[in-house]
Design a protein around this motif. Structure first.
Motif, PDB file in Angstrom:
ATOM      1  N   TRP A  10      33.919  36.199  31.190  1.00 30.48           N
ATOM      2  CA  TRP A  10      33.373  37.535  31.376  1.00 30.48           C
ATOM      3  C   TRP A  10      31.903  37.463  31.798  1.00 30.48           C
ATOM      4  O   TRP A  10      30.999  37.717  31.014  1.00 30.48           O
ATOM      5  CB  TRP A  10      33.521  38.349  30.078  1.00 30.48           C
ATOM      6  CG  TRP A  10      34.944  38.399  29.609  1.00 30.48           C
ATOM      7  CD1 TRP A  10      35.521  37.638  28.641  1.00 30.48           C
ATOM      8  CD2 TRP A  10      35.971  39.231  30.131  1.00 30.48           C
ATOM      9  NE1 TRP A  10      36.848  37.951  28.516  1.00 30.48           N
ATOM     10  CE2 TRP A  10      37.159  38.929  29.426  1.00 30.48           C
ATOM     11  CE3 TRP A  10      36.004  40.206  31.118  1.00 30.48           C
ATOM     12  CZ2 TRP A  10      38.357  39.562  29.681  1.00 30.48           C
ATOM     13  CZ3 TRP A  10      37.209  40.842  31.379  1.00 30.48           C
ATOM     14  CH2 TRP A  10      38.368  40.524  30.665  1.00 30.48           C
ATOM     15  N   PRO A  11      31.654  37.114  33.070  1.00 32.29           N
ATOM     16  CA  PRO A  11      30.275  37.053  33.566  1.00 32.29           C
ATOM     17  C   PRO A  11      29.675  38.449  33.728  1.00 32.29           C
ATOM     18  O   PRO A  11      30.392  39.460  33.685  1.00 32.29           O
ATOM     19  CB  PRO A  11      30.424  36.359  34.922  1.00 32.29           C
ATOM     20  CG  PRO A  11      31.819  36.698  35.360  1.00 32.29           C
ATOM     21  CD  PRO A  11      32.641  36.744  34.107  1.00 32.29           C
ATOM     22  N   VAL A  12      28.364  38.474  33.901  1.00 28.69           N
ATOM     23  CA  VAL A  12      27.685  39.730  34.197  1.00 28.69           C
ATOM     24  C   VAL A  12      28.336  40.378  35.428  1.00 28.69           C
ATOM     25  O   VAL A  12      28.624  39.708  36.415  1.00 28.69           O
ATOM     26  CB  VAL A  12      26.186  39.496  34.461  1.00 28.69           C
ATOM     27  CG1 VAL A  12      25.511  40.796  34.895  1.00 28.69           C
ATOM     28  CG2 VAL A  12      25.509  38.943  33.222  1.00 28.69           C
ATOM     29  N   GLY A  13      28.593  41.664  35.353  1.00 30.97           N
ATOM     30  CA  GLY A  13      29.206  42.375  36.471  1.00 30.97           C
ATOM     31  C   GLY A  13      30.714  42.498  36.380  1.00 30.97           C
ATOM     32  O   GLY A  13      31.332  43.159  37.231  1.00 30.97           O
ATOM     33  N   SER A  14      31.337  41.872  35.367  1.00 34.33           N
ATOM     34  CA  SER A  14      32.789  42.015  35.201  1.00 34.33           C
ATOM     35  C   SER A  14      33.134  43.488  35.012  1.00 34.33           C
ATOM     36  O   SER A  14      32.447  44.208  34.283  1.00 34.33           O
ATOM     37  CB  SER A  14      33.268  41.220  33.980  1.00 34.33           C
ATOM     38  OG  SER A  14      33.034  39.841  34.140  1.00 34.33           O
ATOM     39  N   GLU A  15      34.197  43.933  35.676  1.00 34.46           N
ATOM     40  CA  GLU A  15      34.605  45.335  35.585  1.00 34.46           C
ATOM     41  C   GLU A  15      35.976  45.448  34.924  1.00 34.46           C
ATOM     42  O   GLU A  15      36.851  44.605  35.138  1.00 34.46           O
ATOM     43  CB  GLU A  15      34.613  45.981  36.974  1.00 34.46           C
ATOM     44  CG  GLU A  15      33.228  46.040  37.602  1.00 34.46           C
ATOM     45  CD  GLU A  15      33.177  46.808  38.913  1.00 34.46           C
ATOM     46  OE1 GLU A  15      34.200  47.435  39.273  1.00 34.46           O
ATOM     47  OE2 GLU A  15      32.121  46.791  39.567  1.00 34.46           O
ATOM     48  N   LEU A  16      36.143  46.485  34.120  1.00 34.17           N
ATOM     49  CA  LEU A  16      37.390  46.715  33.398  1.00 34.17           C
ATOM     50  C   LEU A  16      37.800  48.169  33.544  1.00 34.17           C
ATOM     51  O   LEU A  16      36.959  49.069  33.562  1.00 34.17           O
ATOM     52  CB  LEU A  16      37.236  46.381  31.915  1.00 34.17           C
ATOM     53  CG  LEU A  16      36.862  44.935  31.574  1.00 34.17           C
ATOM     54  CD1 LEU A  16      35.364  44.816  31.353  1.00 34.17           C
ATOM     55  CD2 LEU A  16      37.617  44.468  30.333  1.00 34.17           C
ATOM     56  N   ASP A  17      39.105  48.391  33.619  1.00 35.95           N
ATOM     57  CA  ASP A  17      39.642  49.747  33.715  1.00 35.95           C
ATOM     58  C   ASP A  17      39.894  50.324  32.336  1.00 35.95           C
ATOM     59  O   ASP A  17      40.255  49.608  31.390  1.00 35.95           O
ATOM     60  CB  ASP A  17      40.952  49.744  34.503  1.00 35.95           C
ATOM     61  CG  ASP A  17      40.735  49.452  35.975  1.00 35.95           C
ATOM     62  OD1 ASP A  17      39.771  50.006  36.552  1.00 35.95           O
ATOM     63  OD2 ASP A  17      41.507  48.668  36.547  1.00 35.95           O
TER      64      ASP A  17
END
Length: 236
Positions: free
Chosen positions: A211-218
């Motif tokens: 889970w790096p910086v900028g990871s996006e989740l719905d």
């Protein structure tokens, strides 16, 4: 008796799915509870270890565990009750992802196979009153999120603050069991939320190698009876 007993402080368990998008193999069980109807024998008769605290704390805990047990029964065939870990988080069976939430006399729990869902986070909140939302906004929202509030009317602002709070709570519940690292409201931001109940969030910090910086989740959400219910589901 413990598998059948439903204490008078809780309404009949419901498997209604109120959110806009059903998740394959995931069970959501809910109940409403009344602390005034809690009895001293309800924990023992329910087969659930008692907790200390005022009646509200005890009843919401009992209601949440009853929902979790039924959700687990439907997913695994075994009606077990998640224990409480040293970090206060529910301890689900290794083959299951799950989440418990309670607030304002409503409790719910969901469970699904970990082989399908790596993480599940569920959160229910009462919508904040506009004045309280304004006081809490800077604690919950990032500067970018605060900027997006500027063109909204007070009631809309309160709803957005409440929703952001709930979605970030759901995000924490979904991710924390995977990363075992605490993170806070300012460590993620709500990118979008739509009238169809869909939402998208972005991490502003690194949470392990996955889970790096900028990871996006719905995410998804629904409003009913003055409640906001949100869910973050992470596919396997």
């Amino acid at each position: 008796m413990s598998d059948l007993y439903l204490p008078p402080c809780c309404t009949t368990l419901s498997d209604h799915w109120p959110l806009p998008l059903a998740l394959p193999g995931v069970q959501l069980i809910s109940t409403r509870f009344d602390p005034a109807r809690l009895s001293a024998v309800d924990f023992e008769r329910s087969g659930i270890a008692a907790v200390s605290g005022v009646a509200k704390r005890q009843t919401e805990y009992l209601a949440g565990r009853l929902c979790a047990r039924e959700a687990l029964r439907r997913v695994t065939g075994t009606a077990s009750v998640p224990a409480v870990g040293t970090d206060r988080a529910p301890q689900w069976p290794t083959e299951v992802s799950g989440s418990i939430t309670h607030g304002s006399n409503w409790a719910g729990a969901l469970a699904g196979h970990a082989s399908t869902w790596r993480g599940l986070g569920l959160d229910v909140e009462r919508r904040l009153a506009p004045a309280r939302a304004e006081r809490l906004a800077a604690q919950i929202l990032t500067p970018a999120e605060l900027q997006r509030l500027l063109d909204l009317a007070p009631e809309q602002r309160a709803t957005r603050v409440s929703l952001t709070f709930s979605l970030k709570e759901s995000l924490f519940k979904a991710l924390y069991p995977l990363v075992l690292q605490r993170f806070y409201f300012q460590d993620a931001e709500l990118l979008s939320c739509h009238a169809d109940g869909s939402a998208r969030l972005r991490l502003l910090i690194k949470l392990g190698s996955d889970w790096p910086v900028g990871s996006e989740l719905d995410g998804q959400f629904v409003e009913f009876d003055g409640f906001l219910l949100s869910l973050i589901a992470i596919p396997a």
